[in-house]
Structures are given as C-alpha cells and as structure tokens.
Design a protein around this motif. Structure first.
Motif, short mmCIF file in Angstrom:
data_model
loop_
_atom_site.label_atom_id
_atom_site.label_comp_id
_atom_site.label_asym_id
_atom_site.label_seq_id
_atom_site.Cartn_x
_atom_site.Cartn_y
_atom_site.Cartn_z
N SER A 16 34.09 45.27 44.28
CA SER A 16 33.45 44.27 45.37
C SER A 16 32.07 44.56 45.66
O SER A 16 31.56 43.67 46.47
N GLY A 17 31.73 45.88 45.62
CA GLY A 17 30.44 46.33 45.91
C GLY A 17 30.16 46.24 47.38
O GLY A 17 31.08 46.85 48.24
N TYR A 23 36.07 38.61 42.01
CA TYR A 23 36.53 37.58 41.05
C TYR A 23 37.04 38.36 39.68
O TYR A 23 35.97 39.04 39.20
N LEU A 24 38.02 38.29 39.42
CA LEU A 24 38.56 39.11 38.11
C LEU A 24 39.83 38.34 37.70
O LEU A 24 40.87 37.92 38.67
N LYS A 61 40.49 32.84 37.13
CA LYS A 61 40.26 34.00 37.65
C LYS A 61 40.84 33.94 38.94
O LYS A 61 41.10 33.04 39.62
N GLN A 62 41.05 35.40 39.52
CA GLN A 62 41.60 35.46 40.81
C GLN A 62 40.33 35.83 41.88
O GLN A 62 39.60 36.73 41.55
N LYS A 63 40.24 35.04 42.92
CA LYS A 63 39.51 35.42 44.10
C LYS A 63 40.23 36.43 44.92
O LYS A 63 41.19 35.96 45.60
#
Length: 220
Positions: A16-17, A23-24, A61-63
């Motif tokens: 996530s930084g 998102y992945l 994708k999943q948030k």
C-alpha cells in the motif's frame, strides 16, 4: 494473532506504500506470500472477519484497506522490537491547541481516576485537559505512541455509569512535566489530551491555535 495473518498484514502494508489501501488479486497476494491462491484467499477472509481489513471487489481485483487494528498491530511490533534492541524511543509531537467540550474536567475529577493518577503517576492533576490537534506530518509518531503499553489506568464503575480504562505516557511541554492520556478502547484520532499538575493554559500562557511541541519518551 496467527503468524501467517500477521505476515499478510505486513505484506499488504508494504504494497500500500504511504497509504493504507491496495488493489490486487488473490493470485498476486499469493505470489507475495509464497502460498497457494486458495490459502491467500483464506487469509484475506480471516482478516476481513476479524475487522483487520476492509475488502471490496473492483474489476476482478480486490480493494483492500487496512483498518485501525492492523496499523496498531504493526506499530506495536515496531515498539516491541525497539525495546528489545534497547533503542531509545524519544519523540516530538507538534500541533496546535484547541478548546475541548469541557468533558475533560468531569472525567479527570472522578475519584476512580484521581486515586490511580496519584499511585501510578505520582501526580494530582489539575481537573481538566489540554487538547492538542496534531499536525498530519506527525501521524506516524502519534500512532507509535498510542500503540505502546504506557501506564495502565483501570476502568471503574460508579452508581450511574462505567468509566473506561486509559493509558498514559509521560512527556514535557517547555520543560513542564505532563502526561498524554488515551482511552484504551478508541479509534484513531489526531486530538491528544494532556494532563498535568499545573494549569497549563494559565501557567504557560497558552491560547487556542498556539503551536505547541510535546516531547515524549517510551523508554522504560
């Protein structure tokens, strides 16, 4: 927490930084964790059920958003490692003074709190709190402090209501001793409440919107 779930939280935070959302797909997470896609999906479901993350589906994708318990977990681990390695943990928090709602005086004056402040902190605080809104650039510092153990003040009941437990951290404002207090069961907020034996507003000539620096140490 299970190590695999903890490691998943670490990986999600890394991905996530500087934010707390990533998102992945399950397959991408599986590659990062070096596990099967089915296992990665199970980890995500368990973290969601445990309220460590929030998950929605967007374009295959999943948030995934890290929630407060995940961040608290990571900062607690950081504090423990620093303590084990005997690294000094001195911090500065900067913000500006804000008026509260007048509730601090009511809570601080309760005998159930006052007696513990005396026995555990060695002070009889002025009946009220100094409220400081911490600047955004000090959010990480504030989270580290909040996630540490601090001095535990037990909750109690009187004839009318229940008062929750709080934890305290010793600090200094312009050389004046003070204690930061946080409810032990609360979500993150950038408002810090401070108690002291002194009437800080009067003795330090403080007014709303004044900039203030609070120095805190987590060393035991």
């Amino acid at each position: 927490m299970d190590y695999n779930l903890y490691n998943t939280v670490k990986v999600l935070k890394k991905l996530s930084g500087s934010g707390n959302t990533v998102y992945l797909s399950s397959g991408q997470l599986a590659e990062e964790l070096n596990v099967s896609q089915q296992t990665a999906s199970r980890f995500i479901i368990e973290l969601t059920d445990g309220k460590y993350i929030e998950r929605t589906l967007q374009n295959r994708k999943q948030k995934i958003t890290l929630l407060e318990p995940s961040l608290d977990l990571l900062y607690s681990e950081l504090n423990e490692l620093n303590s084990i390695l005997e690294m000094r943990q001195d911090f500065e928090l900067k913000g500006e003074i804000q008026s509260g709602l007048g509730e601090g005086k009511y809570y601080i004056s309760q005998e159930g709190y006052m007696s513990q402040f005396w026995t555990k902190l060695g002070i009889k605080p002025y009946p009220g709190t100094l409220n400081i809104k911490i600047y955004p650039e000090y959010e990480n510092v504030l989270r580290r402090i909040r996630s540490a153990d601090g001095v535990h003040i037990e909750g109690f009941k009187d004839n009318e209501r229940t008062f929750g437990a709080v934890k305290c951290f010793q600090g200094r404002i312009d050389g004046t001793a003070a204690w930061l207090i946080f409810p032990e069961r609360s979500s993150y907020t950038d408002i810090v409440e401070i108690i002291s034996e002194k009437f800080l507003r009067r003795d330090l000539n403080l007014n709303d919107h004044d900039r203030l620096t609070v120095r805190v140490t987590l060393d035991k």
